[in-house]
Structure formats: structure tokens, C-alpha cells
Design a protein around this motif. Structure first.
Motif, PDB file in Angstrom:
ATOM      1  N   TYR A  72       0.842  -1.184   0.000  1.00 24.11           N
ATOM      2  CA  TYR A  72       0.000   0.000   0.000  1.00 24.11           C
ATOM      3  C   TYR A  72       0.883   1.241   0.000  1.00 24.11           C
ATOM      4  O   TYR A  72       2.004   1.220   0.541  1.00 24.11           O
TER       5      TYR A  72
ATOM      6  N   ASP B  98     -10.650  -1.962   2.832  1.00 20.81           N
ATOM      7  CA  ASP B  98      -9.981  -3.123   3.408  1.00 20.81           C
ATOM      8  C   ASP B  98     -10.264  -3.162   4.906  1.00 20.81           C
ATOM      9  O   ASP B  98     -10.431  -2.122   5.546  1.00 20.81           O
TER      10      ASP B  98
ATOM     11  N   PRO C 282      -5.477   2.485  -0.063  1.00 19.82           N
ATOM     12  CA  PRO C 282      -6.802   2.279   0.539  1.00 19.82           C
ATOM     13  C   PRO C 282      -7.243   3.423   1.444  1.00 19.82           C
ATOM     14  O   PRO C 282      -8.364   3.417   1.931  1.00 19.82           O
TER      15      PRO C 282
ATOM     16  N   PRO D 144      -8.844  -6.649   0.533  1.00 18.89           N
ATOM     17  CA  PRO D 144      -9.289  -5.549  -0.326  1.00 18.89           C
ATOM     18  C   PRO D 144     -10.480  -5.953  -1.192  1.00 18.89           C
ATOM     19  O   PRO D 144     -10.527  -7.061  -1.721  1.00 18.89           O
TER      20      PRO D 144
END
Length: 594
Positions: free
Chosen positions: A97, A344, A471, A532
């Protein structure tokens, strides 16, 4: 996530063995360049689609897998070795990420399997379906009653094969047999290795039943409460989509599986009904390799996951035209929602030093690990059949919680959950090495109904460059509140008498932390549960948002569907593999018309 350096040595053992029959390494081994169906990705959903389509011997099916075989990969067979498979291995896509501002700018690995079975071959095997309200909300959002729980739960019978636990213990009261199937495809079971803390956990559900009630079986559709975990483990061995669905059809004359085949884009092959048609699939084994194109007579099914699927769509000219133009990609279908809506589950470990037995001593002892491996190889029993937990539970905050005075309840329904509790009998902190001595208890608080959303977008038009994955974790007031309250809740859980002679002190946080100290702890230690979803969200056919219609067909395009976790518009009350299996089972029925 397992901290032991001893276990890391097992990666030297976990080498891919020879491929099974009719699983090919090179495109020239394929029977041709045209098939009825092409499935992109042999993961949790892709193998379900391939297997169900191949049941009709008239269907000619090609499965393209970017990674390697699962054959001979010890870490993907032994349940307790699962954390050795990710990150930074050949079995993982090794995505990360983007730096997360609300987590002290940390870069967090997001594990995704890169071998046959996809993430079902590397995950931690928790297998439950979620709240009935997840499916009922999905039906409401899409306008398709077929996604409701009353319809979706019938696919459980096709999917699962409930089997006895590896230790053969009496499971009375630990699940509800009538809710399950013993004739499906994927073996699953209750825990096959008992732990000393098991009795303490159950005793807590009795003493503190108002806040932590016992739930005998979440398959009822009611997730609230704490109970015995159900896992995709059968006979002491991991059950993945590769060892079950795909294994059941490999060897048939109507199925080809190609490894080392990373799809670089879908190829526009014409137009049908005014929509561009994408029945071509281009792939290559690496950035220096030549490309091969194959074609589908009927459909291409993209099952590359919540990261891979939006990347492939965008590389194919399906996405937001401004974003595509910025990467010099011609837009064929302007579909702004592609890659958006990423969410997520957030994981927060809470650790305590304890007096008494835990699995920490085992993890530090190479001789004990070697002996346990010998036992597992001999009869598939012992500590190595254990996943990361024997118990988990789902909980919600009261209606009177202060947060709901300003923020609507984000749960999927009035009996769905806000957070999850996972109990582990050892040190379990992603990215943080275990202490060299001592015994530990980990209570994970996981955010189940986050309101934060992010996106997956192209870093470049090079298909071998990882996309940008953000995210936007804990960017909302609710998400921060939920984990703060989760920390307080797990402390109340340990206030039960059952823990009085076991728990010594918390680690990395004060014994009685202030809200500010809890928030700082969250920023320092929270990460992801690797769930996710949302980047190819399902929506009504004529809705201006979303990527696929309720039939999972890509909007504005012909000849291509998406079937994987990315089609969930929101996170279900579950670890996402089982909900993804159910989505794939229904997708197969939609495609085949049964």
C-alpha cells in the motif's frame, strides 16, 4: 506474520515442484489460440469458474495464471506455515500500500497469492460467509434479489464439504451441522489442535455474555458473538481453490491451464450492439518476453483480484478517460469507477505478556518445529494443523454510542458487526519481530465496517509495473473511533476471571491508556487483514456508478465479466475468501444458465 527465524528456513523447503498434467509452462504447449472461455487468474474465484464451466464437456476453457504451480509448496500445504508464504517471496505479488498518512506514513505489504489458487493458497484459511445482511444489502444495492442471503446460501451446499477436525475431537456444540454441507467441493473443518487458552476463551463468553456472547455458528447468517473458527482445512491440510476446484478438472481434455502468463491487457476485437467487444487476451511471461494473444469465442472472465483486475481493465482502455489519457492509453470504455472504492479490513494487534503456555516457545525451537513437521508428514496431526486462531467473533457498538450522533451506522444492517476479535496464543504483530523470550497472547481487533475508501490506479502503462494502491486507511472519524473502542473492548474481554492468573501486562501501550495514547498506538501498529474489495463494484445495470452489472458483465463492454472480490461494493462481515467463493458459484450459474 510468524516471527520465528526458524520458520523462515522453511522457505528453503517450500519450492515449487513439477506441474500436474495439463498445466503448461509455455504458450506453445496449448492446444490452440481460441477457446470458448478464457479465465484470467486461477485464484479463489477463477478456479471455481473454470471448474464449473468445464463440467460441460462442450465448453473449451483456458485458465491463465501469472504465477507458478502450487505443487510441492510446503508452506501452502501445512496450515501453520501459511505466514511463511508472504511477503517478499516468489509466492506473493509483493504489492505494498502507498504510505498511509493515518498510520504514521508507513508502507504496508498487502499479500496477494501469485501461484495456482491465488490468495486461497497463501491466506490464513478462515472460512465463513458473513452476515445475511451483507447479501441482502448487495441485493438491494444492485436491484437483483438473486444476491440476497435467501438465494446465496443455497450455494453453500455446492461449495463446502464439512469434515472432522484433524484431531478427531468431539465437535458437539462447536457448530451447527444442519447449516453445512458434507457433499461439496472444498473441505473445511473446526480447529484440529487444541490450545490451553481455549477453555479461557469459552469461559469468558459465559462470564461476560452481555458483551461477548457465544455464537455457535455464524453460517446461520447471524455473525454476532464469539465462537470456534471454521477454516478451509481438510485432513490437516490447506484446502485451496487449486487443490479442490481446479484439481477436479485438470486432466480433462476441455481444460488448459497456463502458468507464467501475466495478462497485459484485454484486446478489442470488434463491437457488438454498439459496445466494444473484448474477446482477446494478451499475455507475456515477463517484461522482456514476447506477447501472445488468445481469443474467446464466448467470454473472457477476469478473476485477477481487487488489485489485478482494475489494473488489467485500465491497461485495456476501460476506466476513467482522464486517468487513461495521462498514461497514454486510448479509452475504449469511459468507466470512472474502475479502481475506485477500494476498502480493506484494518488489523490491530493487542499483545499481552502472559504466565504460562503459549506457542512462542515452540516457534523459537527448531528441534520442536522439525519434530512437528515429522508428525504432520506422518499423519497430518499436531500443532502444524493449527491456523492463527481457534476463536474469533464479531461485535457491534451500541446504538447509543456517541459516534452515531454525528455519523450514520455504517454496518450492512442492524445486526451486522462493526469490529472483529481474533484470539492468538503467541506474539502476532505484522512487521515487528517477536521478543527473544517470554510468552504472549495476541487479541486482534479488526475494523469490519470501514467508511474509508481509496483507489487502485496505474503507475504507468507498463503492465509489469505495480499499480499505485492506496486504501486511505483510517481516514474517517468512524474508523478511528472503531479501533479506539476496539482496544477498550479487548481489555474488557481480559477482565474476565478466566484470565486473572494468566495475563501479566500489556505490551507497547500503557496499562490504562488515554484515548490519545490509544490513537497513537493505532497509528503505530495497525495494518491490514489482506481483504481488499470494491475496485470493480457491482451496481444496477443503468446506474452511473459501478463497474459491473448484477450479472457481473463489465458495463459498456461486450464479452467480458469480472468475478472476484473486487465486485463487492462494500466489505462483508467475514474474511473474504468464503464470500468470494459464493459469488463465484453464483457467477458460474449465471454464465451457464442454471
Amino acid at each position: 506474520m510468524l516471527p520465528s527465524s526458524s520458520l523462515s528456513l522453511l522457505l528453503g523447503i517450500a519450492l515449487a515442484g513439477p506441474c500436474v498434467a495439463d498445466v503448461f509452462q509455455r504458450p506453445e504447449q496449448l492446444r490452440g489460440t481460441t477457446y470458448d472461455y478464457i479465465v484470467v487468474g486461477s485464484g479463489t474465484a477463477g478456479n471455481v469458474i473454470a471448474a464449473r464451466l468445464a463440467e460441460d464437456r462442450k465448453n473449451d476453457v483456458l485458465v491463465l495464471e501469472a504465477g507458478i504451480s502450487n505443487e510441492g509448496v510446503l508452506g501452502s500445504q501445512v496450515p501453520f506455515f501459511a505466514p511463511t508464504l508472504t511477503p517478499s517471496t516468489i509466492y506473493d505479488w509483493n504489492y505494498t500500500y502507498a504510505p498511509q498518512p493515518n498510520l504514521n506514513g508507513r508502507v504496508i505489504p498487502i499479500a496477494r497469492g501469485r501461484l495456482l489458487g491465488g490468495s486461497s493458497s497463501v491466506n490464513y484459511m478462515v472460512h465463513h460467509y458473513g452476515s445475511s445482511e451483507d447479501y441482502d444489502l448487495l441485493a438491494k444495492l444492485t436491484g437483483d434479489s438473486g444476491w440476497s442471503w435467501s438465494n446465496m446460501k443455497r450455494y453453500i451446499a455446492r461449495h463446502e464439504k464439512f469434515v472432522p477436525p484433524a484431531d478427531g475431537h468431539n465437535t458437539t456444540g462447536q457448530y451447527i451441522p444442519s447449516l453445512h454441507s458434507t457433499s461439496g467441493v472444498l473441505p473445511k473443518s473446526l480447529p484440529g489442535y487444541s490450545l490451553p487458552i481455549d477453555s479461557r476463551v469459552i469461559a469468558t463468553t459465559k462470564e461476560l455474555s452481555s458483551e461477548f456472547p457465544f455464537n455457535q455458528d455464524t453460517t446461520s447468517g447471524n455473525v454476532l458473538g464469539l465462537g470456534w473458527v471454521q477454516s478451509s482445512i481438510g485432513g490437516g491440510t490447506r484446502s485451496s481453490s487449486a487443490t479442490t476446484y481446479l484439481a477436479g478438472v485438470v486432466g480433462r481434455r476441455n481444460v488448459d491451464v497456463l502458468l507464467n502468463a501475466q495478462v497485459t491487457k484485454l484486446v478489442k476485437t470488434g463491437a457488438v450492439g454498439g459496445k466494444p467487444s473484448f474477446r482477446g487476451v494478451q499475455f507475456a511471461s515477463g517484461p522482456q518476453s514476447s506477447s501472445t494473444t488468445v481469443y474467446a469465442r464466448k467470454e473472457v472472465i477476469v478473476s485477477a483480484g481487487s488489485i489485478g483486475t482494475p489494473q488489467i481493465l485500465q491497461l485495456s482502455g476501460i476506466g476513467d478517460k482522464a486517468d487513461l489519457a495521462a498514461k497514454s492509453i486510448t479509452t475504449h470504455v469511459h468507466l470512472p469507477s474502475v479502481g475506485k472504492n477500494l476498502s480493506d479490513h484494518v488489523l490491530l494487534p493487542n499483545n499481552w505478556k502472559v504466565r504460562g503456555p503459549s506457542l512462542d516457545d515452540f516457534l523459537r525451537d527448531p528441534a520442536a518445529i522439525d519434530a512437528a513437521l515429522g508428525q504432520w508428514q506422518a499423519n497430518k496431526t499436531g500443532v502444524l494443523v493449527h491456523g492463527i486462531t481457534n476463536h474469533l467473533g464479531f461485535f457491534r457498538f451500541p446504538k447509543s454510542a456517541p459516534i452515531f450522533k454525528t455519523i450514520p451506522d455504517p454496518a450492512t444492517g442492524p445486526t451486522a458487526s462493526h469490529w472483529e476479535l481474533i484470539v492468538s496464543s503467541y506474539w502476532l504483530v505484522p512487521g515487528v519481530a517477536s521478543p527473544e523470550t517470554g510468552n504472549y497472547l495476541t487479541l486482534i481487533a479488526a475494523l469490519i465496517s470501514p467508511t474509508s475508501r481509496g483507489e487502485v490506479k496505474l503507475a504507468s502503462n507498463n503492465p509489469f509495473d505495480h499499480p499505485l494502491i492506496d486504501p486511505n486507511l483510517l481516514s474517517s472519524n468512524f474508523d478511528k473511533y472503531a479501533l479506539r473502542e476496539g482496544v477498550k473492548s479487548v481489555r474488557r474481554f481480559l477482565s474476565a476471571k478466566a484470565w486473572a492468573d494468566y495475563v501479566v501486562s500489556p505490551v507497547n501501550i500503557a496499562a490504562n491508556p488515554t484515548d490519545a495514547e490509544i490513537d497513537a498506538y493505532v497509528r503505530a501498529f495497525a495494518s491490514t487483514v489482506f481483504h481488499p474489495v470494491g475496485t470493480s463494484a457491482m451496481s444496477p445495470a443503468k446506474a452511473g456508478w459501478g463497474v459491473v452489472d448484477p450479472q457481473l458483465r463489465v458495463k459498456g463492454a461486450d464479452g467480458v465479466r469480472v468475478v472476484d472480490a473486487s465486485v463487492w461494493p462494500f466489505l462483508p462481515n467475514a474474511h473474504t475468501q468464503a464470500p468470494t467463493y459464493l459469488v463465484a458459484e453464483r457467477a458460474a450459474s449465471l454464465i451457464r444458465g442454471y
